[in-house]
Enzyme design. Structure first.
Site, short mmCIF file in Angstrom:
data_model
loop_
_atom_site.label_atom_id
_atom_site.label_comp_id
_atom_site.label_asym_id
_atom_site.label_seq_id
_atom_site.Cartn_x
_atom_site.Cartn_y
_atom_site.Cartn_z
N TRP A 8 17.17 11.73 0.76
CA TRP A 8 16.09 10.87 0.29
C TRP A 8 15.29 11.76 -0.65
O TRP A 8 14.56 12.65 -0.22
CB TRP A 8 15.24 10.42 1.48
CG TRP A 8 14.09 9.55 1.13
CD1 TRP A 8 12.77 9.92 1.06
CD2 TRP A 8 14.12 8.16 0.83
NE1 TRP A 8 12.00 8.84 0.73
CE2 TRP A 8 12.79 7.76 0.58
CE3 TRP A 8 15.14 7.21 0.74
CZ2 TRP A 8 12.46 6.44 0.25
CZ3 TRP A 8 14.81 5.91 0.41
CH2 TRP A 8 13.49 5.54 0.18
N LYS A 61 12.11 -7.30 2.67
CA LYS A 61 11.49 -5.98 2.48
C LYS A 61 11.11 -5.77 1.02
O LYS A 61 10.07 -5.23 0.72
CB LYS A 61 12.46 -4.90 2.96
CG LYS A 61 11.88 -3.48 2.90
CD LYS A 61 10.80 -3.28 3.94
CE LYS A 61 10.12 -1.93 3.81
NZ LYS A 61 8.80 -1.91 4.49
N CYS A 109 15.43 13.36 4.93
CA CYS A 109 16.88 13.41 4.72
C CYS A 109 17.54 13.55 6.07
O CYS A 109 16.88 13.78 7.08
CB CYS A 109 17.26 14.61 3.87
SG CYS A 109 16.43 14.66 2.28
N HIS A 124 -21.41 -16.81 4.75
CA HIS A 124 -21.42 -17.74 3.62
C HIS A 124 -20.36 -18.83 3.78
O HIS A 124 -19.95 -19.44 2.80
CB HIS A 124 -21.22 -16.96 2.32
CG HIS A 124 -22.34 -16.00 2.05
ND1 HIS A 124 -23.60 -16.42 1.67
CD2 HIS A 124 -22.43 -14.66 2.18
CE1 HIS A 124 -24.40 -15.37 1.55
NE2 HIS A 124 -23.71 -14.29 1.87
O1 M6R Z 1 7.50 -2.59 -2.26
P1 M6R Z 1 6.10 -3.05 -2.52
O2 M6R Z 1 5.06 -2.15 -1.97
O3 M6R Z 1 5.83 -3.32 -3.98
O4 M6R Z 1 5.98 -4.43 -1.77
C1 M6R Z 1 4.83 -5.23 -1.90
C2 M6R Z 1 4.75 -6.26 -0.82
O5 M6R Z 1 5.82 -7.16 -0.90
C3 M6R Z 1 4.73 -5.62 0.58
O6 M6R Z 1 3.68 -4.71 0.70
C4 M6R Z 1 4.58 -6.70 1.67
O7 M6R Z 1 3.29 -7.23 1.61
C5 M6R Z 1 4.90 -6.09 3.04
N1 M6R Z 1 5.74 -6.98 3.78
C6 M6R Z 1 3.70 -5.81 3.84
O8 M6R Z 1 3.97 -5.39 5.13
#
Ligand code: M6R
Length: 613
Positions: free
Chosen positions: A74, A608, A2, A509
């Site tokens: 947060w 994100k 926070c 492999h």
């Molecule tokens: O918010 P989430 O953990 O569900 O997101 C999943 C993926 O989109 C996320 O981990 C993505 O692979 C990141 N960019 C990895 O750095």
């Protein structure tokens, strides 16, 4: 995580508080609030949601006082709502307080205060501190606010940065810290406190950085720093030369680098307070055994995407090994289309930093339709997954700004390891003493990660070699395989260098055909039960001329292999090792990306949070 801010001076406090909070919003945005001394009492205005909701609150116009505190939250304990928003007051409204951190013994303190007749108005650990200080002052009317804060601080376990104001001392703000950041500064006739330098940088470049168990009394431009016993100590003063944007990144060049370096602290937040010192039991309050029937599940599925999938893979190893329950893991987007076999005896663990990833939400909903129990492991309180799941374990990583996950990955692994150990405890596949020993080992992880981050010269030197590489391979076996997968994903997403991960034994492999002198191959060879076999696989690569880079514990005998580079990392249990080992690979990806001139925080084509299927 926070953000807290405080002002006391000759100007109206509210604009300073709002400006400071705007600079701290990256630390949390579930709710925000301010408390201002009116001369006669303390007025509190709080709003759920982003700071904008507080900024538009009409009640703020009436707050003309010159001493106040503010907070952006947060959520950790208690969902985001007005009642759980800070500032919190004690029952008699003698004091108001804002807090960043986690009070680990809040249950015990709350019970004690409730037994003494104190009534609580929120679910937060923070209100316990407000009530405790108020209670101490009620018991002893001569007690000064700073003394009450010091006495209360001695009763607190966990992490805190506090700012407190009191009705009977209208010009005073008291701050205190332990394991959570707090800085102070003065500007003209005013004194300021904040979680982070950007919040006060517009007012001053000369800041006092508080150390653990220090208390600061701010009265206008007078700052007095004491230790927890009230002895005056010399304040640690720093002159800030960075600009504001750099300051928001804590002096780091990017959010990702800052978030990588936050890992020791946030791991401590995720792991801390889980062992009941009286019973020696691992406590996951979030999972109530009887209610969720987790004692009797006969199968576990993990569903997740991207980085979260990789931490889920560690969970598969951990749950099978410690709790002896079969675990399947699915990329969430595949799960419901493959007709998986699940029923009321199945536990589905949805792992998601954001708690808003469309595919993972859909997989969890599908599991619930088939009567499975769903536990969400997420970083975002009150996210869709958190709300819909039967139970939630939160990672306490704080907001992650960089698109590439770093601190949330290692915190996910820590949370999932705790879940695996808890399942083992309630199902009796491990003795409590064995669980306690392992949790003790987990408590060392923050320091071990800090040790990795303390010397990155080898990683930086290796990145310079990789700058012009076209392909890279990452190898690992057992729980080191998810580490390799995550290392390769980090490299791809932020540096755009093609990187693939394989279980070490799998390379011969097929992909071994791609190895030549120009191809770097990272192998994770930290202590594990398949250590010798992993080294044999490395020898297969070395014989083909690949550039051999090893992630290894100090003193490892490589059995005749002559690596081109070794990244040394401290040794831990192999199911905790992904936390420590991954950090070095995050940093490798970071340095390669910066050497290639990439925008690390905002990689091309990526978002994100992925809210589309
Ligand atoms: O918010 P989430 O953990 O569900 O997101 C999943 C993926 O989109 C996320 O981990 C993505 O692979 C990141 N960019 C990895 O750095």
């Amino acid at each position: 995580m926070c953000g807290i801010v405080a002002y006391t001076g000759d100007g109206r406090a509210v604009p300073y508080l709002l400006d400071g909070l705007a600079r701290l919003e990256y630390r949390g945005y579930d709710s925000a609030g301010v408390a201002v001394h009116s001369g006669a009492g303390i007025d509190v205005v709080r709003r759920t949601g982003k700071l904008a909701a507080l900024e538009s609150a009409a009640e703020l116009d009436a707050l003309g006082g010159t001493t106040g505190i503010g907070h952006t939250r947060w959520a950790t304990h208690g969902k985001p709502c007005d009642a759980n928003a800070h500032p919190h007051v004690d029952a008699a409204r003698r004091i108001a307080l804002v807090h960043n951190g986690i009070i680990e013994n809040h249950h015990e303190l709350r019970a004690e205060l409730e037994a003494g007749g104190v009534e609580f108005g929120s679910d937060t650990d923070t209100e316990v501190v407000a009530q405790l200080i108020g209670h101490l002052m009620a018991r002893d009317p001569d007690l000064r606010l700073a003394d009450a804060v010091r006495t209360a601080a001695k009763r607190l376990d966990g992490a805190f940065a506090l700012a407190v104001i009191a009705v009977d001392d209208p010009d005073l703000v008291v701050g205190a810290r332990r394991a959570a950041p707090l800085v102070a500064g003065t500007s003209g006739a005013a004194g300021l406190l904040a979680s982070d330098i950007p919040a006060i940088l517009a007012e001053t470049r000369d800041v006092v950085v508080l150390d653990d168990d220090q208390v600061v009394e701010v009265r206008g431009p007078d700052l007095v720093v004491t230790d927890i016993d009230g002895e005056v100590v010399e304040a640690r003063r720093t002159h800030i030369t960075w600009d504001l944007e750099a300051a928001e990144k804590g002096g780091y060049e990017t959010f990702m680098l800052k978030e990588i370096h936050e890992q020791p602290r946030v791991l401590a937040d995720t792991i801390g307070g889980r062992l009941d010192t009286d019973t020696g039991q691992l406590v996951l309050d979030e999972l109530r055994t009887d209610e969720h029937g987790l004692k009797t599940v006969d199968k576990v599925f993990v569903v997740a995407c991207g980085t979260s999938y990789h931490s889920g893979l560690v969970a598969k190893y951990a749950i099978e090994h410690w709790a002896r329950i079969p675990v399947e893991i699915d990329v969430a987007s595949e799960f419901r289309y493959r007709d998986p076999v699940l029923d009321a005896q199945t536990l589905v663990i949805g792992v998601s930093q954001s708690g808003e990833t469309a595919d993972t939400i859909a997989a969890c909903r599908y599991a619930q339709e088939l009567k499975a129990k769903v536990v969400a492991v997420t970083n975002v309180v009150d996210s869709t997954m958190a709300r819909e799941a039967d139970a939630v374990i939160y990672t306490h990583a704080g907001p992650e700004v960089s698109v590439a996950a770093s601190k949330t990955f290692t915190c996910q692994i820590a949370a999932l390891d705790l879940l695996a150990l808890w399942l083992a405890q309630v199902r009796g596949t491990l003795y409590s003493s064995e669980v306690a020993t392992l949790v003790d080992q987990m408590h060392r992880l923050p320091d071990q990660v800090a040790a990795v981050l303390a010397d990155l010269t080898e990683v930086e030197a290796e990145a310079a070699v990789w700058k012009d590489a076209a392909d890279a391979f990452y190898l690992g076996r057992g729980p080191a395989f998810p580490t390799a997968l995550e290392g390769a994903l980090k490299m791809k997403e932020i540096s755009y260098l093609h990187a693939e991960a394989y279980p070490s034994g799998e390379l011969k492999h097929g992909p071994l055909a791609l190895i030549d002198d120009d191809v770097p191959v990272v192998s994770v060879v930290t202590a594990s039960k398949v250590h010798a076999k992993t080294l044999s696989n490395v020898a297969e690569v070395a014989a083909r001329g690949g550039r051999i880079v090893l992630v290894a514990n100090p003193g490892t005998d490589f059995g005749g292999i002559e690596p081109d580079r070794v990244f040394e990392v401290p040794e831990t249990h192999e199911l905790f090792a992904p936390v420590v080992d991954s950090v070095v690979l995050q940093v490798l990806a970071y340095y390669v990306a910066t050497a290639r001139g990439c925008n690390v925080d905002k990689p091309r084509n990526l978002a994100k949070t992925v809210t589309v299927e």
